[in-house]
Write a protein that holds these residues in place. Structure first.
Motif, mmCIF file in Angstrom:
data_model
loop_
_atom_site.group_PDB
_atom_site.id
_atom_site.type_symbol
_atom_site.label_atom_id
_atom_site.label_comp_id
_atom_site.label_asym_id
_atom_site.label_seq_id
_atom_site.Cartn_x
_atom_site.Cartn_y
_atom_site.Cartn_z
ATOM 1 N N VAL A 95 0.869 -1.171 0.000
ATOM 2 C CA VAL A 95 0.000 0.000 0.000
ATOM 3 C C VAL A 95 0.906 1.221 0.000
ATOM 4 O O VAL A 95 1.745 1.382 0.890
ATOM 5 C CB VAL A 95 -0.918 0.025 1.240
ATOM 6 N N ILE A 96 0.748 2.079 -1.006
ATOM 7 C CA ILE A 96 1.594 3.256 -1.125
ATOM 8 C C ILE A 96 0.806 4.468 -0.640
ATOM 9 O O ILE A 96 -0.223 4.820 -1.209
ATOM 10 C CB ILE A 96 2.052 3.479 -2.575
ATOM 11 N N GLY A 97 1.279 5.095 0.425
ATOM 12 C CA GLY A 97 0.603 6.252 0.992
ATOM 13 C C GLY A 97 0.010 5.930 2.343
ATOM 14 O O GLY A 97 -0.755 4.963 2.481
ATOM 15 N N GLY A 98 0.372 6.733 3.358
ATOM 16 C CA GLY A 98 -0.067 6.458 4.721
ATOM 17 C C GLY A 98 -1.059 7.457 5.268
ATOM 18 O O GLY A 98 -1.130 7.667 6.478
ATOM 19 N N GLY A 99 -1.852 8.067 4.381
ATOM 20 C CA GLY A 99 -2.965 8.895 4.842
ATOM 21 C C GLY A 99 -4.158 8.021 5.185
ATOM 22 O O GLY A 99 -4.037 6.793 5.292
ATOM 23 N N ILE A 100 -5.330 8.622 5.338
ATOM 24 C CA ILE A 100 -6.505 7.862 5.743
ATOM 25 C C ILE A 100 -6.867 6.809 4.699
ATOM 26 O O ILE A 100 -7.316 5.701 5.043
ATOM 27 C CB ILE A 100 -7.712 8.785 6.031
ATOM 28 N N SER A 101 -6.630 7.069 3.415
ATOM 29 C CA SER A 101 -6.951 6.093 2.369
ATOM 30 C C SER A 101 -6.046 4.877 2.463
ATOM 31 O O SER A 101 -6.504 3.729 2.398
ATOM 32 C CB SER A 101 -6.822 6.736 0.986
ATOM 33 N N GLY A 102 -4.730 5.116 2.593
ATOM 34 C CA GLY A 102 -3.790 4.003 2.690
ATOM 35 C C GLY A 102 -3.969 3.195 3.953
ATOM 36 O O GLY A 102 -3.928 1.952 3.927
ATOM 37 N N LEU A 103 -4.170 3.886 5.080
ATOM 38 C CA LEU A 103 -4.402 3.183 6.343
ATOM 39 C C LEU A 103 -5.670 2.332 6.260
ATOM 40 O O LEU A 103 -5.706 1.208 6.763
ATOM 41 C CB LEU A 103 -4.513 4.187 7.493
ATOM 42 N N SER A 104 -6.705 2.872 5.612
ATOM 43 C CA SER A 104 -7.964 2.124 5.474
ATOM 44 C C SER A 104 -7.785 0.906 4.583
ATOM 45 O O SER A 104 -8.311 -0.177 4.868
ATOM 46 C CB SER A 104 -9.066 3.032 4.914
ATOM 47 N N ALA A 105 -7.047 1.070 3.483
ATOM 48 C CA ALA A 105 -6.803 -0.072 2.599
ATOM 49 C C ALA A 105 -6.063 -1.182 3.349
ATOM 50 O O ALA A 105 -6.417 -2.365 3.251
ATOM 51 C CB ALA A 105 -6.005 0.377 1.376
ATOM 52 N N ALA A 106 -5.041 -0.805 4.112
ATOM 53 C CA ALA A 106 -4.294 -1.801 4.888
ATOM 54 C C ALA A 106 -5.189 -2.452 5.942
ATOM 55 O O ALA A 106 -5.085 -3.662 6.209
ATOM 56 C CB ALA A 106 -3.088 -1.139 5.545
ATOM 57 N N TYR A 107 -6.074 -1.662 6.533
ATOM 58 C CA TYR A 107 -7.023 -2.181 7.540
ATOM 59 C C TYR A 107 -7.916 -3.265 6.931
ATOM 60 O O TYR A 107 -8.078 -4.352 7.499
ATOM 61 C CB TYR A 107 -7.860 -1.016 8.068
ATOM 62 N N TYR A 108 -8.483 -2.997 5.758
ATOM 63 C CA TYR A 108 -9.367 -3.979 5.139
ATOM 64 C C TYR A 108 -8.587 -5.199 4.657
ATOM 65 O O TYR A 108 -9.099 -6.334 4.710
ATOM 66 C CB TYR A 108 -10.162 -3.336 4.003
ATOM 67 N N LEU A 109 -7.356 -5.004 4.202
ATOM 68 C CA LEU A 109 -6.524 -6.152 3.833
ATOM 69 C C LEU A 109 -6.219 -7.023 5.048
ATOM 70 O O LEU A 109 -6.168 -8.257 4.951
ATOM 71 C CB LEU A 109 -5.219 -5.669 3.207
ATOM 72 N N SER A 110 -6.025 -6.374 6.203
ATOM 73 C CA SER A 110 -5.693 -7.133 7.422
ATOM 74 C C SER A 110 -6.832 -8.032 7.876
ATOM 75 O O SER A 110 -6.625 -8.933 8.692
ATOM 76 C CB SER A 110 -5.303 -6.174 8.549
#
Length: 484
Positions: free
Chosen positions: A6-21
């Protein structure tokens, strides 16, 4: 098993990583790379020693619609239910909104009855009358996109557009409605006219949305619906949301890397592998989710995917200057959400948010105070203040203090202030944005590129939009994993 970057650690990137987790049975490794030294993006909150909360980015989240329901479900899952600060529709901070024009504040309609009143701001006409006329105005015959300004001038008249739509677009996008796409900013209204020749007829009698809604169910969402929340924040400010996401990701085994700016992406579609190149290292993953602004992603494809690099760089971004002010006592002439300023007014600000009226829980507990946030710049930042990298922040503070003193008749100096310049924080969806987005999505699909695009550069600039786009992108990616 699959690895994802996931490239980018704003709310979008954090959310993408959250759903992947949430899918460890399909994804065995998730690494998040952020170019700066902090995670959280534009979610930035400050708590003073007196206990007051100041937001230097987004400050409230809406409950309405699928995006609102989705982020409430996330907050519930992150254990934030007891931290919620809700605002009810009857609250003055939710329903009272103003426009500053002609040297004074004009209150906008806040009830059904108010739609039938005449307003000086709209040429002594009622909004209801404008709405009743709209179905009898001939629809546009030309195909293709149109500016927000042109569309609403045709449908609802120039005066309403320039005193209501124009300041609203400035407040949400920091942009000029004469340059921005109605197809991208108001897709349902644009489609309504195309289908039925009228916004009203199209919304009432047009086909319903075909996309299957997400299954969203949480106790917090049920509570919000029961109590009819309009807006909400968190006790310690919205940065607490990104902090909770970071804690969740760390516990879930997601690798969080800061100061790792990605320079280039190289796809090997035959083996479904992406080589991620940073300044210091190279590694391979099976899929990339990009949550960085599109103009930051564009150079990563320079020379080998021109359809992507050209379309990603097409939209400019707006820079917003934010000045948080705190005054002793109650200095507001009226309680409300705040006010916006049309672009035709000779002012140097976009608007003012009445933070202490919306969320009095964020005031310092020991004494009565008023908190305001002055927004300025946007598309006009360089014209009004110069280069964002060189501007003296004392200029923004001076403009903010003198302007609110004049507009709100405040005669005292602020107790405290914060000045923040959020450079290139809001992408501007210019004419043709939707077509460019469809071209990119088609290009990615036809070539089976292991790439997903999420974030505020594509289908909505709000926090709720960004979180929902991340969830849908992960959902679609996981479906391909299950098929494989």
């Amino acid at each position: 098993m699959t690895s994802v970057a996931v490239i980018g650690g704003g709310i979008s990137g954090l959310s993408a990583a959250y759903y992947l987790s949430k899918a460890p049975h399909l994804v065995n490794k998730v690494v998040l790379l952020e170019g700066s030294s902090r995670l959280g993006g534009w979610l930035q909150s400050t708590k003073t020693e007196e206990g007051a909360i100041f937001e230097h980015g987004p400050r409230s989240l809406r409950v309405a619609g699928e995006p609102g329901a989705n982020i409430l479900e996330m907050a519930d899952d992150l254990g934030l239910s007891d931290e919620i600060v809700p605002v009810l529709p009857s609250h003055e901070g939710a329903k009272n909104r103003f426009i500053f024009a002609g040297g004074k504040l004009h209150k906008l309609p806040s009830s059904f009855r108010g739609l039938f009143s005449r307003y000086e701001l709209f040429g002594n006409q009622s909004p209801a009358l404008l709405g009743l006329r709209e179905p009898f105005i001939k629809g546009r015959e030309e195909e293709g996109d149109e500016s927000v300004h042109s569309f609403f001038c045709r449908r609802l008249g120039k005066q309403f557009t320039e005193n209501a739509i124009d300041p609203m677009v400035r407040g949400i996008y920091g942009g000029d409605c004469r340059q921005l796409s109605v197809q991208a900013l108001f897709p349902s209204m644009h489609q309504a006219e195309r289908r039925k020749g009228s916004i009203t007829r199209g919304l009432l009698f047009g086909p319903k949305q075909k996309e299957t809604p997400l299954r969203i169910d949480s106790e917090l969402l049920k509570k919000a619906k029961k109590e009819q929340w309009a807006l909400w924040s968190l006790k310690d400010g919205l940065e607490a949301l990104s902090d909770s996401l970071k804690e969740h990701l760390a516990r879930s085994g997601v690798e969080l890397l800061t100061e790792r700016r990605v320079e280039r992406l190289e796809f090997d579609t035959a083996n479904q592998v992406v080589q991620v190149n940073t300044l210091d290292e190279q590694f391979q993953v099976n899929h990339v989710i990009s949550a960085v602004p599109s103009n930051c992603l564009s150079p990563m494809f320079a020379g080998h995917h021109p359809v992507l690099s050209d379309n990603l760089s097409a939209n400019p971004s707006a820079t917003i200057g934010l000045v948080n002010l705190e005054y002793a006592g109650d200095v507001l002439p009226s309680e409300g959400f705040g006010y916006l300023v049309p672009s035709g007014e000779p002012e140097r600000i976009l608007g003012v948010v009445f933070d202490s009226s919306i969320f009095p829980q964020h005031n310092r507990p020991s004494s009565a105070t008023t908190r305001l946030t002055v927004m300025m710049g946007g598309t006009w930042f360089n014209q009004l203040f110069g280069d964002p990298d060189k501007v003296d922040t004392s200029l923004l503070l001076d403009v903010a203090v003198t302007t609110v003193s004049r507009h709100l008749n405040i005669t005292t100096d602020p107790l405290r202030s914060f000045t923040t310049i959020q450079k290139d924080c809001i992408p501007q969806y210019t004419l043709g944005h939707t077509d460019r987005l469809e071209q990119m999505e088609s290009y990615i699909a036809k070539r089976s590129l292991p790439l997903s695009l999420v974030g505020c550069s594509y289908r909505g600039v709000g926090v709720n939009d960004c979180v929902l786009s991340a969830r849908k992108a992960v959902r679609d990616f996981l479906k391909t994993c299950e098929r494989d």
